[in-house]
Design a protein around this motif. Structure first.
Motif, PDB file in Angstrom:
ATOM      1  N   ARG A  68       0.574  -1.475   0.227  1.00  0.00           N
ATOM      2  CA  ARG A  68       0.157  -0.370  -0.054  1.00  0.00           C
ATOM      3  C   ARG A  68       0.812   1.493   0.163  1.00  0.00           C
ATOM      4  NH1 ARG A  68      -1.598   4.133   2.514  1.00  0.00           N
ATOM      5  NH2 ARG A  68      -0.085   3.687   4.811  1.00  0.00           N
ATOM      6  N   SER A  69       1.895   1.201   0.762  1.00  0.00           N
ATOM      7  CA  SER A  69       3.076   2.271   1.372  1.00  0.00           C
ATOM      8  C   SER A  69       3.857   3.256  -0.554  1.00  0.00           C
ATOM      9  CB  SER A  69       4.156   2.352   2.005  1.00  0.00           C
ATOM     10  OG  SER A  69       3.555   2.081   3.044  1.00  0.00           O
ATOM     11  N   PHE A  70       3.916   1.300  -1.554  1.00  0.00           N
ATOM     12  CA  PHE A  70       4.435   1.523  -2.529  1.00  0.00           C
ATOM     13  C   PHE A  70       3.342   2.190  -3.481  1.00  0.00           C
ATOM     14  CE2 PHE A  70       8.148  -1.309  -1.581  1.00  0.00           C
ATOM     15  CZ  PHE A  70       8.926  -0.958  -2.239  1.00  0.00           C
ATOM     16  N   SER A 127      12.792  -3.559  -0.168  1.00  0.00           N
ATOM     17  CA  SER A 127      14.186  -2.595  -0.186  1.00  0.00           C
ATOM     18  C   SER A 127      14.788  -2.933  -1.227  1.00  0.00           C
ATOM     19  CB  SER A 127      14.875  -3.491   1.025  1.00  0.00           C
ATOM     20  OG  SER A 127      14.912  -3.490   2.358  1.00  0.00           O
ATOM     21  N   SER A 128      15.333  -3.324  -1.852  1.00  0.00           N
ATOM     22  CA  SER A 128      15.760  -2.756  -3.370  1.00  0.00           C
ATOM     23  C   SER A 128      14.603  -2.463  -4.229  1.00  0.00           C
ATOM     24  CB  SER A 128      16.006  -4.449  -4.287  1.00  0.00           C
ATOM     25  OG  SER A 128      16.603  -5.600  -3.270  1.00  0.00           O
ATOM     26  N   LEU A 129      13.721  -1.916  -3.748  1.00  0.00           N
ATOM     27  CA  LEU A 129      12.843  -1.657  -4.872  1.00  0.00           C
ATOM     28  C   LEU A 129      12.451   0.004  -4.712  1.00  0.00           C
ATOM     29  CD1 LEU A 129      10.005  -1.341  -7.155  1.00  0.00           C
ATOM     30  CD2 LEU A 129       8.528  -2.204  -5.475  1.00  0.00           C
ATOM     31  N   LEU A 130      12.576  -0.311  -3.326  1.00  0.00           N
ATOM     32  CA  LEU A 130      12.631   0.761  -2.423  1.00  0.00           C
ATOM     33  C   LEU A 130      13.950   1.615  -3.206  1.00  0.00           C
ATOM     34  CD1 LEU A 130      11.675   3.327  -0.530  1.00  0.00           C
ATOM     35  CD2 LEU A 130      13.407   1.735   1.434  1.00  0.00           C
ATOM     36  N   ARG A 131      14.746   1.462  -2.883  1.00  0.00           N
ATOM     37  CA  ARG A 131      16.435   1.530  -3.206  1.00  0.00           C
ATOM     38  C   ARG A 131      15.882   2.580  -4.986  1.00  0.00           C
ATOM     39  NH1 ARG A 131      18.930  -2.121  -0.835  1.00  0.00           N
ATOM     40  NH2 ARG A 131      18.345  -3.933  -2.344  1.00  0.00           N
ATOM     41  N   GLU A 132      15.022   1.781  -5.242  1.00  0.00           N
ATOM     42  CA  GLU A 132      15.379   2.565  -6.602  1.00  0.00           C
ATOM     43  C   GLU A 132      14.386   2.900  -6.704  1.00  0.00           C
ATOM     44  OE1 GLU A 132      16.568   0.874  -9.743  1.00  0.00           O
ATOM     45  OE2 GLU A 132      17.908  -0.661  -8.652  1.00  0.00           O
ATOM     46  N   PHE A 133      13.513   3.247  -6.537  1.00  0.00           N
ATOM     47  CA  PHE A 133      12.582   4.876  -6.562  1.00  0.00           C
ATOM     48  C   PHE A 133      12.726   5.810  -5.913  1.00  0.00           C
ATOM     49  CE2 PHE A 133       8.675   1.694  -6.689  1.00  0.00           C
ATOM     50  CZ  PHE A 133       8.021   3.103  -7.176  1.00  0.00           C
TER      51      PHE A 133
END
Length: 185
Positions: A68-70, A127-133
Protein backbone atom coordinates in the motif's frame (compact mmCIF):
# COMPACT_ATOMS: atom_id res chain seq x y z
CA UNK A 1 -11.49 -85.07 49.22
CA UNK A 2 -13.94 -83.99 46.55
CA UNK A 3 -14.91 -81.05 48.71
CA UNK A 4 -11.27 -80.03 49.04
CA UNK A 5 -10.79 -80.26 45.28
CA UNK A 6 -13.86 -78.14 44.70
CA UNK A 7 -12.61 -75.58 47.23
CA UNK A 8 -9.14 -75.54 45.60
CA UNK A 9 -10.65 -75.15 42.13
CA UNK A 10 -12.90 -72.34 43.40
CA UNK A 11 -9.97 -70.57 45.07
CA UNK A 12 -7.79 -71.01 41.97
CA UNK A 13 -10.60 -69.66 39.77
CA UNK A 14 -10.98 -66.65 42.04
CA UNK A 15 -7.23 -66.00 41.95
CA UNK A 16 -7.08 -66.45 38.17
CA UNK A 17 -10.08 -64.13 37.72
CA UNK A 18 -8.48 -61.48 39.95
CA UNK A 19 -5.15 -61.83 38.13
CA UNK A 20 -6.85 -61.61 34.75
CA UNK A 21 -8.82 -58.55 35.86
CA UNK A 22 -5.57 -56.97 37.09
CA UNK A 23 -3.86 -57.63 33.75
CA UNK A 24 -6.77 -56.09 31.85
CA UNK A 25 -6.75 -53.10 34.20
CA UNK A 26 -3.00 -52.62 33.63
CA UNK A 27 -3.43 -52.89 29.86
CA UNK A 28 -6.33 -50.45 29.91
CA UNK A 29 -4.30 -48.03 32.06
CA UNK A 30 -1.36 -48.28 29.69
CA UNK A 31 -3.61 -47.68 26.67
CA UNK A 32 -5.24 -44.68 28.39
CA UNK A 33 -1.80 -43.24 29.17
CA UNK A 34 -0.71 -43.69 25.56
CA UNK A 35 -3.93 -42.09 24.32
CA UNK A 36 -3.42 -39.09 26.63
CA UNK A 37 0.18 -38.75 25.40
CA UNK A 38 -1.00 -38.85 21.78
CA UNK A 39 -3.64 -36.23 22.57
CA UNK A 40 -1.03 -33.98 24.19
CA UNK A 41 1.29 -34.41 21.20
CA UNK A 42 -1.54 -33.61 18.82
CA UNK A 43 -2.45 -30.52 20.84
CA UNK A 44 1.18 -29.37 20.74
CA UNK A 45 1.25 -29.80 16.97
CA UNK A 46 -1.99 -27.87 16.60
CA UNK A 47 -0.70 -25.06 18.83
CA UNK A 48 2.59 -24.91 16.90
CA UNK A 49 0.74 -24.86 13.58
CA UNK A 50 -1.49 -22.04 14.84
CA UNK A 51 1.55 -20.08 16.06
CA UNK A 52 3.10 -20.46 12.61
CA UNK A 53 -0.12 -19.45 10.90
CA UNK A 54 -0.36 -16.36 13.11
CA UNK A 55 3.25 -15.39 12.41
CA UNK A 56 2.75 -15.82 8.67
CA UNK A 57 -0.48 -13.81 8.79
CA UNK A 58 1.23 -10.95 10.66
CA UNK A 59 4.01 -11.02 8.06
CA UNK A 60 1.51 -10.89 5.19
CA UNK A 61 -0.36 -8.04 6.88
CA UNK A 62 2.93 -6.14 7.16
CA UNK A 63 3.64 -6.89 3.50
CA UNK A 64 0.27 -5.51 2.44
CA UNK A 65 1.12 -2.29 4.30
CA UNK A 66 4.41 -2.14 2.37
CA UNK A 67 2.54 -2.70 -0.89
CA UNK A 68 0.00 0.00 0.00
CA UNK A 69 2.86 2.37 0.84
CA UNK A 70 4.46 1.68 -2.53
CA UNK A 71 1.17 2.82 -4.09
CA UNK A 72 1.72 6.19 -2.42
CA UNK A 73 5.31 6.31 -3.65
CA UNK A 74 4.21 5.69 -7.22
CA UNK A 75 2.08 8.87 -7.00
CA UNK A 76 4.89 10.95 -5.46
CA UNK A 77 6.98 13.45 -7.39
CA UNK A 78 10.72 14.10 -6.93
CA UNK A 79 11.80 17.02 -4.72
CA UNK A 80 11.57 20.38 -6.52
CA UNK A 81 15.24 21.20 -5.93
CA UNK A 82 18.43 19.57 -4.60
CA UNK A 83 18.88 19.44 -0.84
CA UNK A 84 15.20 19.10 -0.06
CA UNK A 85 14.05 15.94 1.68
CA UNK A 86 12.85 12.97 -0.30
CA UNK A 87 9.11 12.59 -0.77
CA UNK A 88 7.45 11.62 2.54
CA UNK A 89 5.98 8.54 0.89
CA UNK A 90 9.49 7.08 0.67
CA UNK A 91 9.86 7.42 4.44
CA UNK A 92 6.49 5.71 4.87
CA UNK A 93 7.65 2.74 2.80
CA UNK A 94 10.88 2.57 4.79
CA UNK A 95 8.91 2.39 8.05
CA UNK A 96 6.62 -0.28 6.57
CA UNK A 97 9.64 -2.33 5.44
CA UNK A 98 11.07 -2.08 8.96
CA UNK A 99 7.79 -3.48 10.33
CA UNK A 100 7.92 -6.20 7.66
CA UNK A 101 11.45 -7.10 8.71
CA UNK A 102 10.36 -7.34 12.36
CA UNK A 103 7.47 -9.62 11.37
CA UNK A 104 9.99 -11.64 9.36
CA UNK A 105 11.99 -12.22 12.53
CA UNK A 106 8.92 -13.87 14.06
CA UNK A 107 8.53 -16.02 10.95
CA UNK A 108 12.17 -17.07 11.36
CA UNK A 109 11.52 -18.06 14.97
CA UNK A 110 8.49 -20.16 14.06
CA UNK A 111 10.25 -21.75 11.09
CA UNK A 112 10.87 -23.81 9.17
CA UNK A 113 14.02 -22.61 7.41
CA UNK A 114 12.21 -22.51 4.07
CA UNK A 115 9.80 -19.89 5.48
CA UNK A 116 12.61 -17.90 7.06
CA UNK A 117 14.37 -17.70 3.70
CA UNK A 118 11.15 -16.80 1.85
CA UNK A 119 10.44 -14.00 4.35
CA UNK A 120 14.00 -12.72 4.06
CA UNK A 121 13.80 -12.74 0.25
CA UNK A 122 10.60 -10.71 0.35
CA UNK A 123 12.10 -8.12 2.71
CA UNK A 124 15.17 -7.84 0.46
CA UNK A 125 12.97 -7.46 -2.65
CA UNK A 126 10.95 -4.69 -0.98
CA UNK A 127 14.12 -2.91 0.08
CA UNK A 128 15.49 -3.15 -3.47
CA UNK A 129 12.34 -1.58 -4.88
CA UNK A 130 12.56 1.22 -2.32
CA UNK A 131 16.17 1.90 -3.39
CA UNK A 132 15.08 2.08 -7.02
CA UNK A 133 12.32 4.58 -6.23
CA UNK A 134 14.73 6.66 -4.12
CA UNK A 135 17.25 6.66 -6.96
CA UNK A 136 14.53 7.61 -9.42
CA UNK A 137 13.49 10.52 -7.19
CA UNK A 138 17.13 11.63 -6.86
CA UNK A 139 17.81 11.37 -10.59
CA UNK A 140 14.76 13.47 -11.49
CA UNK A 141 14.95 16.31 -8.94
CA UNK A 142 12.94 19.30 -10.10
CA UNK A 143 10.54 17.28 -12.23
CA UNK A 144 6.83 17.28 -11.54
CA UNK A 145 6.29 13.87 -13.11
CA UNK A 146 5.06 11.15 -10.79
CA UNK A 147 7.57 8.40 -10.05
CA UNK A 148 5.47 5.65 -11.65
CA UNK A 149 5.47 7.47 -15.01
CA UNK A 150 9.21 7.19 -15.59
CA UNK A 151 10.47 4.42 -17.82
CA UNK A 152 12.87 2.61 -15.50
CA UNK A 153 13.89 -0.96 -16.23
CA UNK A 154 15.60 -1.43 -12.82
CA UNK A 155 12.41 -0.35 -10.99
CA UNK A 156 10.31 -2.68 -13.12
CA UNK A 157 12.67 -5.59 -12.41
CA UNK A 158 12.62 -4.81 -8.68
CA UNK A 159 8.79 -4.79 -8.72
CA UNK A 160 8.78 -8.11 -10.54
CA UNK A 161 11.24 -9.57 -8.02
CA UNK A 162 9.01 -8.37 -5.18
CA UNK A 163 5.96 -10.01 -6.79
CA UNK A 164 7.86 -13.29 -7.23
CA UNK A 165 9.12 -13.21 -3.63
CA UNK A 166 5.57 -12.59 -2.38
CA UNK A 167 4.26 -15.53 -4.41
CA UNK A 168 7.08 -17.78 -3.16
CA UNK A 169 6.28 -16.84 0.45
CA UNK A 170 2.56 -17.53 0.10
CA UNK A 171 3.10 -20.86 -1.68
CA UNK A 172 5.57 -21.96 1.00
CA UNK A 173 3.23 -20.84 3.79
CA UNK A 174 0.35 -22.86 2.32
CA UNK A 175 2.54 -25.95 2.24
CA UNK A 176 3.78 -25.49 5.80
CA UNK A 177 0.37 -24.94 7.39
CA UNK A 178 -1.25 -27.68 5.33
CA UNK A 179 -3.28 -25.54 2.95
CA UNK A 180 -2.22 -27.77 0.05
CA UNK A 181 -3.41 -30.93 1.79
CA UNK A 182 -6.12 -32.95 0.02
CA UNK A 183 -9.51 -31.45 0.63
CA UNK A 184 -8.07 -28.04 1.59
CA UNK A 185 -7.77 -26.58 -1.91
Amino acid sequence: MAEQSIALIGAASALAGAALAGVFTLLKGRQDRLDRQLDRNEQRLIMHREARRDAYARFLTAYHEVDRSFGEVRKAVPPPEPGLPVPPALSGVEAAITALSEAGATVSLEGPVEMSLAAHDLVVACSSLLREFAQLAHDNIGSDTRLWAYDCRARDQAEEAMDHAFLAFTVSARKVVGGDAPGMQ
